[in-house]
Design an enzyme around this catalytic site. Structure first.
Site, PDB file in Angstrom:
ATOM      1  N   VAL A  46     -17.709   3.467  -4.277  1.00 30.38           N
ATOM      2  CA  VAL A  46     -18.180   2.112  -3.967  1.00 30.38           C
ATOM      3  C   VAL A  46     -19.537   2.166  -3.285  1.00 30.38           C
ATOM      4  O   VAL A  46     -20.454   1.415  -3.645  1.00 30.38           O
ATOM      5  CB  VAL A  46     -17.167   1.366  -3.087  1.00 30.38           C
ATOM      6  CG1 VAL A  46     -17.719  -0.008  -2.694  1.00 30.38           C
ATOM      7  CG2 VAL A  46     -15.843   1.207  -3.813  1.00 30.38           C
ATOM      8  N   GLY A  89     -21.376   5.980   4.068  1.00 31.57           N
ATOM      9  CA  GLY A  89     -20.398   6.390   3.075  1.00 31.57           C
ATOM     10  C   GLY A  89     -20.900   6.177   1.665  1.00 31.57           C
ATOM     11  O   GLY A  89     -21.236   5.057   1.269  1.00 31.57           O
ATOM     12  N   GLY A 145     -19.263   7.166  -1.340  1.00 32.00           N
ATOM     13  CA  GLY A 145     -18.248   7.402  -2.356  1.00 32.00           C
ATOM     14  C   GLY A 145     -18.503   6.524  -3.569  1.00 32.00           C
ATOM     15  O   GLY A 145     -19.618   6.035  -3.778  1.00 32.00           O
ATOM     16  N   LYS A 167       0.854  -1.189   0.000  1.00 36.31           N
ATOM     17  CA  LYS A 167       0.000   0.000   0.000  1.00 36.31           C
ATOM     18  C   LYS A 167       0.887   1.234   0.000  1.00 36.31           C
ATOM     19  O   LYS A 167       1.983   1.237   0.589  1.00 36.31           O
ATOM     20  CB  LYS A 167      -0.899   0.020   1.242  1.00 36.31           C
ATOM     21  CG  LYS A 167      -2.200   0.776   1.049  1.00 36.31           C
ATOM     22  CD  LYS A 167      -3.188  -0.015   0.222  1.00 36.31           C
ATOM     23  CE  LYS A 167      -4.558   0.629   0.188  1.00 36.31           C
ATOM     24  NZ  LYS A 167      -5.544  -0.203  -0.511  1.00 36.31           N
TER      25      LYS A 167
END
Length: 348
Positions: A182, A178, A180, A80
């Protein structure tokens, strides 16, 4: 903070600090494990309160990517990258090219992709200075969000079947935290399947759009976890499941796309003790990494969308196996997922 003594250090192979004063780049690239192949994982750009928070994020997320690729049976390890900065104002071509140079210096040990705060367009600039990029638009997989959303959708269905004995989401309440790329994609899939949505996001425009488009009900982002629903779906940042929120949960299933949903490993035990079925994050949200893994950089074949999405669909079976192992051994699903992933790493 020393990396070696950091709470989230897990025998990482490399932790690289990349700096380029000319472009303003300050990045951390964490390569956790390359046993199964190059470390594949997205690049996150975020305004971290402190450098130590960025280090912790890179360490935790890279380890999660190792386990995610192992569970998804991909020929990749886990890595990452995090860039310290405001994605709304600090992005420049020079910064992305400098980041690409940092990746190139690792000699192929790390392959980057999209994550929070980054986009396909950003990756196209990174590609100017390194070939170790996945999720590009031209000839590649492109935006992984639809695949991630699909994986969470089939994962929710697996969890509902195991916990409630129902075969679909029609008429069931799902609280999505959330909205966003996705989260909104997941909302669309659930609404099309007849679910009743409760939605929350820090952006009121996104909430208004979801309410209008999906006939959803809005909730306070800070309290949506306490809504009465069949499924609580965390799709924002991590550490949603913690000492404060777990006692307030009113859903028998937790299944969402966010990474690092457990604030600490012990919170998997807390969910298990309450009888809440938790779909381990790195198992259910693997759709995106599966999607970009089908690019030709590793497989040697042209990108095959049909094959990639068929692989994403197998997240349902992976989660079912984890749930059954949890029941059999009377252990939290988070531990069951870890054991399956570690077994595959040992086999490799």
């Amino acid at each position: 903070m020393s990396v070696f003594t950091a709470p989230d250090f897990a025998d990482h192979e490399q932790v690289v600090f990349a700096s380029d004063p000319a472009s303003g780049l300050r990045a951390i690239i964490a390569v956790h494990d390359t046993t199964r192949g190059p470390a594949l994982g997205g690049c996150r750009m975020w305004q971290y309160p402190h450098e130590n928070d960025a280090i912790a994020d890179a360490l935790r997320l890279s380890r999660g990517m190792t386990y995610k690729s192992a569970l998804a049976d991909l020929p990749f390890g886990g890595g990452k990258a995090v860039i310290l900065g405001d994605p709304s104002r600090d992005k420049t071509d020079a910064l992305w090219e400098a980041f690409g140079c940092a990746i190139e210096s690792l000699g192929g040990a790390y392959v980057t992709a999209e994550d929070v705060g980054t986009s396909v367009a950003d990756l196209e600039v990174v590609r100017h200075t390194t070939a170790h990029v996945a999720g590009i638009a031209e000839g590649g997989a492109g935006d992984p969000s639809p695949a991630t959303a699909l994986g969470v959708f089939v994962g929710i269905k697996a969890a509902l079947r195991h916990r409630l004995g129902v075969s679909d989401v029609n008429g069931l309440r799902v609280a999505i935290q959330g909205l966003g790329h996705v989260g909104i994609g997941l909302a669309g899939l659930l609404a099309e399947a007849g679910a009743k949505l409760i939605v929350a996001d820090i952006d009121p425009v996104r909430v208004a759009s979801a309410v209008r488009e999906f006939d959803a009900r809005s909730a306070d982002p800070a309290n949506i976890h306490a809504e009465e629903a069949e499924v609580f779906s965390p799709c924002a940042l991590g550490a949603t499941l913690n000492d404060a929120t777990i006692p307030e949960l009113r859903a028998p299933v937790v299944a969402g796309s966010a990474n690092n949903q457990l604030a600490e490993a012990r919170h998997g035990d807390a969910l298990f003790d309450r009888g809440i079925l938790y779909a381990p994050d790195y198992a259910i949200n693997a759709g995106g990494i599966i999607h970009v893994a089908y690019e030709s950089t590793r497989t040697g074949r042209p990108y095959d969308r049909q094959a990639a999405f068929a692989h994403v669909g197998r997240i349902h079976d992976t989660l079912t196996e984890i749930f059954e192992l949890s029941d059999r051994d009377r252990i939290p699903t988070s531990l069951a997922a870890d054991r399956r992933a570690e077994a595959r790493l040992r086999a490799a």
